[in-house]
Motif scaffolding. Structure first.
Motif, PDB file in Angstrom:
ATOM      1  N   HIS A   1      59.662  71.442  31.013  1.00  0.00           N
ATOM      2  CA  HIS A   1      59.426  70.469  29.939  1.00  0.00           C
ATOM      3  C   HIS A   1      60.707  69.705  29.607  1.00  0.00           C
ATOM      4  N   THR A   2      60.553  68.423  29.282  1.00  0.00           N
ATOM      5  CA  THR A   2      61.644  67.605  28.770  1.00  0.00           C
ATOM      6  C   THR A   2      61.199  67.087  27.408  1.00  0.00           C
ATOM      7  N   LEU A   3      61.967  67.412  26.366  1.00  0.00           N
ATOM      8  CA  LEU A   3      61.586  67.061  25.003  1.00  0.00           C
ATOM      9  C   LEU A   3      62.747  66.429  24.254  1.00  0.00           C
ATOM     10  N   ILE A   4      62.423  65.543  23.313  1.00  0.00           N
ATOM     11  CA  ILE A   4      63.395  65.057  22.336  1.00  0.00           C
ATOM     12  C   ILE A   4      62.984  65.668  21.005  1.00  0.00           C
ATOM     13  N   VAL A   5      63.866  66.512  20.451  1.00  0.00           N
ATOM     14  CA  VAL A   5      63.530  67.240  19.228  1.00  0.00           C
ATOM     15  C   VAL A   5      64.678  67.179  18.233  1.00  0.00           C
ATOM     16  N   LYS A   6      64.334  67.451  16.985  1.00  0.00           N
ATOM     17  CA  LYS A   6      65.319  67.519  15.915  1.00  0.00           C
ATOM     18  C   LYS A   6      65.460  68.977  15.504  1.00  0.00           C
TER      19      LYS A   6
ATOM     20  N   PRO B   1      65.984  61.596  48.534  1.00  0.00           N
ATOM     21  CA  PRO B   1      65.011  61.089  47.560  1.00  0.00           C
ATOM     22  C   PRO B   1      65.690  60.691  46.254  1.00  0.00           C
ATOM     23  N   GLY B   2      65.156  59.680  45.602  1.00  0.00           N
ATOM     24  CA  GLY B   2      65.705  59.218  44.332  1.00  0.00           C
ATOM     25  C   GLY B   2      65.340  60.170  43.207  1.00  0.00           C
ATOM     26  N   LEU B   3      66.078  60.082  42.120  1.00  0.00           N
ATOM     27  CA  LEU B   3      65.789  60.933  40.975  1.00  0.00           C
ATOM     28  C   LEU B   3      64.530  60.448  40.275  1.00  0.00           C
ATOM     29  N   ARG B   4      63.709  61.414  39.843  1.00  0.00           N
ATOM     30  CA  ARG B   4      62.491  61.063  39.130  1.00  0.00           C
ATOM     31  C   ARG B   4      62.815  60.734  37.680  1.00  0.00           C
ATOM     32  N   LYS B   5      62.041  59.836  37.108  1.00  0.00           N
ATOM     33  CA  LYS B   5      62.175  59.545  35.680  1.00  0.00           C
ATOM     34  C   LYS B   5      61.591  60.730  34.907  1.00  0.00           C
ATOM     35  N   PRO B   6      62.250  61.151  33.822  1.00  0.00           N
ATOM     36  CA  PRO B   6      61.719  62.291  33.068  1.00  0.00           C
ATOM     37  C   PRO B   6      60.442  61.923  32.326  1.00  0.00           C
ATOM     38  N   VAL B   7      59.521  62.865  32.298  1.00  0.00           N
ATOM     39  CA  VAL B   7      58.282  62.707  31.537  1.00  0.00           C
ATOM     40  C   VAL B   7      58.457  63.518  30.264  1.00  0.00           C
ATOM     41  N   PHE B   8      58.551  62.839  29.123  1.00  0.00           N
ATOM     42  CA  PHE B   8      58.809  63.529  27.867  1.00  0.00           C
ATOM     43  C   PHE B   8      57.526  64.138  27.323  1.00  0.00           C
ATOM     44  N   THR B   9      57.618  65.399  26.917  1.00  0.00           N
ATOM     45  CA  THR B   9      56.498  66.167  26.380  1.00  0.00           C
ATOM     46  C   THR B   9      56.645  66.237  24.867  1.00  0.00           C
ATOM     47  N   LYS B  10      55.521  66.296  24.172  1.00  0.00           N
ATOM     48  CA  LYS B  10      55.528  66.513  22.721  1.00  0.00           C
ATOM     49  C   LYS B  10      55.343  68.003  22.458  1.00  0.00           C
ATOM     50  N   VAL B  11      55.804  68.470  21.308  1.00  0.00           N
ATOM     51  CA  VAL B  11      55.778  69.901  20.983  1.00  0.00           C
ATOM     52  C   VAL B  11      54.348  70.440  20.968  1.00  0.00           C
ATOM     53  N   ASP B  12      53.385  69.668  20.475  1.00  0.00           N
ATOM     54  CA  ASP B  12      52.018  70.183  20.388  1.00  0.00           C
ATOM     55  C   ASP B  12      51.332  70.326  21.747  1.00  0.00           C
ATOM     56  N   GLN B  13      51.955  69.817  22.827  1.00  0.00           N
ATOM     57  CA  GLN B  13      51.388  69.948  24.168  1.00  0.00           C
ATOM     58  C   GLN B  13      51.875  71.203  24.888  1.00  0.00           C
ATOM     59  N   LEU B  14      52.788  71.968  24.281  1.00  0.00           N
ATOM     60  CA  LEU B  14      53.349  73.155  24.935  1.00  0.00           C
ATOM     61  C   LEU B  14      52.317  74.276  24.973  1.00  0.00           C
ATOM     62  N   LYS B  15      52.251  74.959  26.125  1.00  0.00           N
ATOM     63  CA  LYS B  15      51.319  76.070  26.328  1.00  0.00           C
ATOM     64  C   LYS B  15      52.091  77.278  26.857  1.00  0.00           C
ATOM     65  N   PRO B  16      51.584  78.500  26.615  1.00  0.00           N
ATOM     66  CA  PRO B  16      52.274  79.703  27.105  1.00  0.00           C
ATOM     67  C   PRO B  16      52.420  79.707  28.627  1.00  0.00           C
ATOM     68  N   GLY B  17      53.578  80.182  29.096  1.00  0.00           N
ATOM     69  CA  GLY B  17      53.811  80.346  30.525  1.00  0.00           C
ATOM     70  C   GLY B  17      54.131  79.079  31.284  1.00  0.00           C
ATOM     71  N   THR B  18      54.396  77.969  30.600  1.00  0.00           N
ATOM     72  CA  THR B  18      54.676  76.714  31.290  1.00  0.00           C
ATOM     73  C   THR B  18      56.186  76.472  31.361  1.00  0.00           C
ATOM     74  N   THR B  19      56.590  75.671  32.348  1.00  0.00           N
ATOM     75  CA  THR B  19      58.017  75.388  32.559  1.00  0.00           C
ATOM     76  C   THR B  19      58.206  73.906  32.857  1.00  0.00           C
TER      77      THR B  19
END
Length: 145
Positions: free
Chosen positions: A34-39, A14-32
């Motif tokens: 995530h791909t983020l661009i942060v400073k 199978p081909g590699l999936r494109k990453p789905v970038f998450t924003k910080v305000d969408q993070l919830k407890p117990g989730t895994t």
């Protein structure tokens, strides 16, 4: 004949999936996952053990880094080699990051299955007044009757 076999093997892979970038305000407890661009806003070394004589015992370093994007900020727990990458004013891509709960608040972390990469500086301004690590969560058990 060997080329036919290798072509068939690559066709079923199978081909590699494109990453789905998450924003910080969408993070919830117990989730895994995530791909983020942060400073990185700040980095504070909280634990340093090691400097042993033996070669096979590793040095352990842990730093708490305040990171964020244009939607909010959160504390990131950097371990060992990640500490060197998390310098203030550096933009990083966190791949396969997860939310750890520490004393009732959220912390972002990248374990051995994830990756921390330094990238070109981002254009956004970090929203520091929405710090998700300051929100306390409490686990409530619901009894169904």
């Amino acid at each position: 004949m060997a080329t036919e076999h290798s072509n068939a093997a690559t066709a079923t892979k199978p081909g590699l999936r494109k990453p789905v970038f998450t924003k910080v305000d969408q993070l919830k407890p117990g989730t895994t996952g995530h791909t983020l661009i942060v400073k990185v806003l700040s980095s504070n070394l909280v634990l340093q053990k090691g400097r042993s004589v033996s070669q096979h015992l590793r040095q352990t370093r842990i730093a708490e880094c305040l990171i964020g994007d244009e939607t909010g900020s959160i504390l990131f727990t950097a371990r060992n080699d990640q500490v060197d990458l998390m310098k203030p004013d550096v933009t990083v891509i966190l791949r396969n990051a997860k939310i750890d709960m520490f004393k009732g608040s959220m912390r972002l972390a990248v374990d051995k299955w994830g990756r921390v990469e330094v990238t070109e500086p981002a254009k956004f301004v970090v929203k520091e007044d929405n710090n998700l690590s300051l929100v306390e969560y409490e686990l409530v058990n619901v009894v169904e009757e």
